[in-house]
Enzyme design. Structure first.
Site, PDB file in Angstrom:
ATOM      1  N   ASP A 227       9.332   3.373  -0.550  1.00 19.54           N
ATOM      2  CA  ASP A 227       8.278   3.955   0.260  1.00 19.54           C
ATOM      3  C   ASP A 227       8.579   3.591   1.708  1.00 19.54           C
ATOM      4  O   ASP A 227       8.340   2.473   2.151  1.00 19.54           O
ATOM      5  CB  ASP A 227       6.914   3.407  -0.175  1.00 19.54           C
ATOM      6  CG  ASP A 227       5.789   3.916   0.717  1.00 19.54           C
ATOM      7  OD1 ASP A 227       6.085   4.559   1.731  1.00 19.54           O
ATOM      8  OD2 ASP A 227       4.619   3.647   0.383  1.00 19.54           O
TER       9      ASP A 227
ATOM     10  N   LYS B 194       4.205   9.680   8.330  1.00 22.01           N
ATOM     11  CA  LYS B 194       3.841   9.085   9.625  1.00 22.01           C
ATOM     12  C   LYS B 194       4.746   9.552  10.769  1.00 22.01           C
ATOM     13  O   LYS B 194       4.615  10.667  11.220  1.00 22.01           O
ATOM     14  CB  LYS B 194       3.812   7.564   9.508  1.00 22.01           C
ATOM     15  CG  LYS B 194       2.670   7.090   8.565  1.00 22.01           C
ATOM     16  CD  LYS B 194       2.327   5.654   8.796  1.00 22.01           C
ATOM     17  CE  LYS B 194       1.402   5.088   7.733  1.00 22.01           C
ATOM     18  NZ  LYS B 194       0.049   4.813   8.155  1.00 22.01           N
TER      19      LYS B 194
ATOM     20  N   TYR C  47       0.864  -1.182   0.000  1.00 17.34           N
ATOM     21  CA  TYR C  47       0.000   0.000   0.000  1.00 17.34           C
ATOM     22  C   TYR C  47       0.894   1.224   0.000  1.00 17.34           C
ATOM     23  O   TYR C  47       1.822   1.320   0.801  1.00 17.34           O
ATOM     24  CB  TYR C  47      -0.901  -0.002   1.252  1.00 17.34           C
ATOM     25  CG  TYR C  47      -1.762   1.228   1.368  1.00 17.34           C
ATOM     26  CD1 TYR C  47      -2.767   1.480   0.435  1.00 17.34           C
ATOM     27  CD2 TYR C  47      -1.576   2.158   2.397  1.00 17.34           C
ATOM     28  CE1 TYR C  47      -3.573   2.619   0.528  1.00 17.34           C
ATOM     29  CE2 TYR C  47      -2.378   3.292   2.500  1.00 17.34           C
ATOM     30  CZ  TYR C  47      -3.367   3.517   1.569  1.00 17.34           C
ATOM     31  OH  TYR C  47      -4.159   4.642   1.664  1.00 17.34           O
TER      32      TYR C  47
HETATM   33  C1  LIG Z   1       3.703   2.207   3.171  1.00 15.10           C
HETATM   34  C2  LIG Z   1       2.701   3.315   3.123  1.00 15.10           C
HETATM   35  N1  LIG Z   1       2.805   4.255   2.179  1.00 15.10           N
HETATM   36  C3  LIG Z   1       1.944   5.285   2.096  1.00 15.10           C
HETATM   37  C4  LIG Z   1       0.894   5.397   2.981  1.00 15.10           C
HETATM   38  C5  LIG Z   1      -0.061   6.540   2.890  1.00 15.10           C
HETATM   39  O1  LIG Z   1       0.176   7.433   3.925  1.00 15.10           O
HETATM   40  P1  LIG Z   1      -0.952   8.440   4.369  1.00 15.10           P
HETATM   41  O2  LIG Z   1      -2.032   7.675   5.033  1.00 15.10           O
HETATM   42  O3  LIG Z   1      -0.226   9.410   5.280  1.00 15.10           O
HETATM   43  O4  LIG Z   1      -1.441   9.126   3.130  1.00 15.10           O
HETATM   44  C6  LIG Z   1       0.738   4.438   3.978  1.00 15.10           C
HETATM   45  C7  LIG Z   1      -0.376   4.528   4.943  1.00 15.10           C
HETATM   46  O5  LIG Z   1      -0.666   3.637   5.705  1.00 15.10           O
HETATM   47  C8  LIG Z   1       1.654   3.354   4.043  1.00 15.10           C
HETATM   48  O6  LIG Z   1       1.535   2.385   4.965  1.00 15.10           O
END
Ligand SMILES: Cc1ncc(COP(=O)(O)O)c(C=O)c1O
Length: 460
Positions: A270, A298, A168
């Site tokens: 990511d 985060k 994700y």
């Molecule tokens: C690995 C990863 N990338 C991107 C995101 C998206 O982040 P946000 O919820 O701050 O948009 C998340 C959210 O859980 C994530 O776990």
């Protein structure tokens, strides 16, 4: 490898169903004010929550406040917070350094849309930790990965991206593909299908995202060869953290980077989840491969919305000279920068990581001990401040392994923990616990004791 006297498999399912029914009943009876708030919320908040992943079974949890390692629900129950706001809560709640930094900045103005000195200090620290020289900011993980995908396309002039099945990366179109596909939508393992993960994602965009399995470098090679000169790059969580925790095989990420570069394509890590939680330099510091682009969000904000994108000098030259316009009204917001600066310089210190490492080992040993005693075919995967119980004997290497694990284990475990005063992330199977710098041994012991109650109820 079931111990003598452990219940047969059929019995385990029956017991899990029983634990879920009983614990859901206890859960609802404990949270009557939350139930009333939910009913009221449904009149003005779509679905009664502020993000769809706040919905949990049997009911969303409504919180009143947090302090240190604890959070408190609206019915007055205290929980050890191992949910950590889906991985953002590395600082714990109301950490003095973050409170001081935010309080100071609130009194000096919360928004200018012009850079402040803290933005330089944050970039310098990120560069030192993650090995990429140049940074920009945004407000969420979604924005960070969106900019990364745009950048890879802008730099290469190519449209296709490679994405890993089960990763994700936020909720923008290009990455809302094969996030958690059902078995019937996945296609064969050697050629995974690109499946839209949400309504509203145009088919034309879905087709631009080519899917590969995690730990399958040969699949990356195949896509690059099948679409010569068309792949802009690949986005991947270097340690997968939306399917429990899945570690990369030795050499996997280095091979992928090499393959991509041989085809003049780029690699994005990511690190929105792994960022500061896997270690002081994230997963990048652990796997020993520096990508072209890193996305952070985060935990870097200490509980304030903050995100960052780092790149090599070559990549970021496209931002610096305006070939790619990386913009946003709230980018580098002074409140976010003040909190992020405090997080990096005062909270996520070497001593804090040592403390978390000790607590993580305590949690892992405690859980493993109860698993072994009850003969449960499961194991703990822990990386830095994050950890999870994987309810299968063998390590998970990719999303398809993960999909085969029955959801009931994690849901029953989540309920027992919650009713026992420990708050884990509600989407139990995909998520992990997060140990903050403010947790202590008593917090971990409460978690392990609840785990013992869970194994006794199902396998005892
Ligand atoms: C690995 C990863 N990338 C991107 C995101 C998206 O982040 P946000 O919820 O701050 O948009 C998340 C959210 O859980 C994530 O776990």
């Amino acid at each position: 490898m079931v111990s003598v006297g452990a219940p047969a498999a059929d019995d385990v399912w029956g017991r899990l169903d029983g634990v879920i029914a009983e614990q859901e009943d206890v859960f609802l009876k404990r949270q009557r004010r939350a139930g009333a708030l939910l009913e009221r919320a449904k009149q003005s908040l779509a679905g009664g929550v502020t993000s769809s992943w706040q919905i949990s079974r049997p009911q969303a949890v409504w919180l009143s406040h947090g302090a240190g390692s604890k959070i408190y629900d609206v019915d007055g129950t205290e929980y050890v917070d191992l949910h950590g706001g889906y991985g953002a809560g590395l600082a714990g709640h109301a950490h003095p350094a973050v409170v001081t930094a935010v309080r100071r900045q609130v009194g000096r103005g919360t928004h200018f849309a012009q850079p402040t000195e803290a933005a330089i200090e944050v970039a310098e620290e990120l560069a030192a930790r993650f090995g990429l020289p140049l940074w920009r900011y945004c407000n969420s993980g979604t924005e960070a990965t969106m900019d990364a995908v745009h950048l890879m396309r802008a730099i290469t002039g190519r449209d296709l991206i490679i994405k890993v099945e089960g990763c994700y990366h936020g909720h923008h179109d290009s990455v809302q593909v094969s996030v958690a596909p059902d078995a019937e939508d996945m296609g064969p393992p050697e050629r995974p299908a690109s499946a839209a993960s949400s309504a509203g994602i145009p088919e034309a965009i879905v087709g631009l995202t080519r899917i590969v399995g995690f730990n399958d470098a040969a699949a990356v090679a195949r896509v690059l060869e099948e679409f010569p000169g068309q792949v802009a790059g690949m986005i991947v969580e270097p340690i997968m953290m939306n399917a429990g925790i899945v570690r990369p095989d030795d050499g996997y990420l280095a091979t992928v980077k090499d393959l991509l570069h041989r085809h003049q394509a780029l690699l994005t890590f990511d690190e929105v989840k792994t960022g500061l939680t896997a270690g002081p330099s994230g997963a990048t510091g652990i796997v020993g491969v520096t990508p072209d682009i890193i996305c952070l969000a985060k935990a870097i904000g200490g509980g304030v919305a903050s995100a960052a994108v780092g790149g090599t000098a070559e990549v970021m030259a496209h931002v610096a000279d305006g070939r790619y316009e990386m913009v946003g009204t709230f980018n580098g917001n002074p409140l976010a920068m003040a909190a992020t600066r405090a997080m990096l310089l005062e909270v996520a210190t070497p001593e804090a990581y040592e403390h978390i490492g000790r607590l993580s080992a305590r949690a892992e040993q405690g859980v493993e001990c109860h698993l072994a005693a009850a003969g449960v075919p499961a194991h703990v995967v822990a990386v830095g401040a994050k950890g999870c119980v994987t309810f299968r004997a063998d390590p998970v290497r990719c999303y398809r392994d993960f999909l085969a694990i029955d959801d009931r284990y994690n849901h029953a475990h989540w309920l027992v923990q919650h009713n026992g005063g420990v708050f884990l992330p509600p989407w139990g199977k995909t998520e992990q616990w997060l140990i903050s710098v403010q947790h202590d041994e008593a917090d971990i012991d409460r978690f392990v004791e609840n785990f013992a109650k869970f194994t006794a109820a199902v396998w005892g």
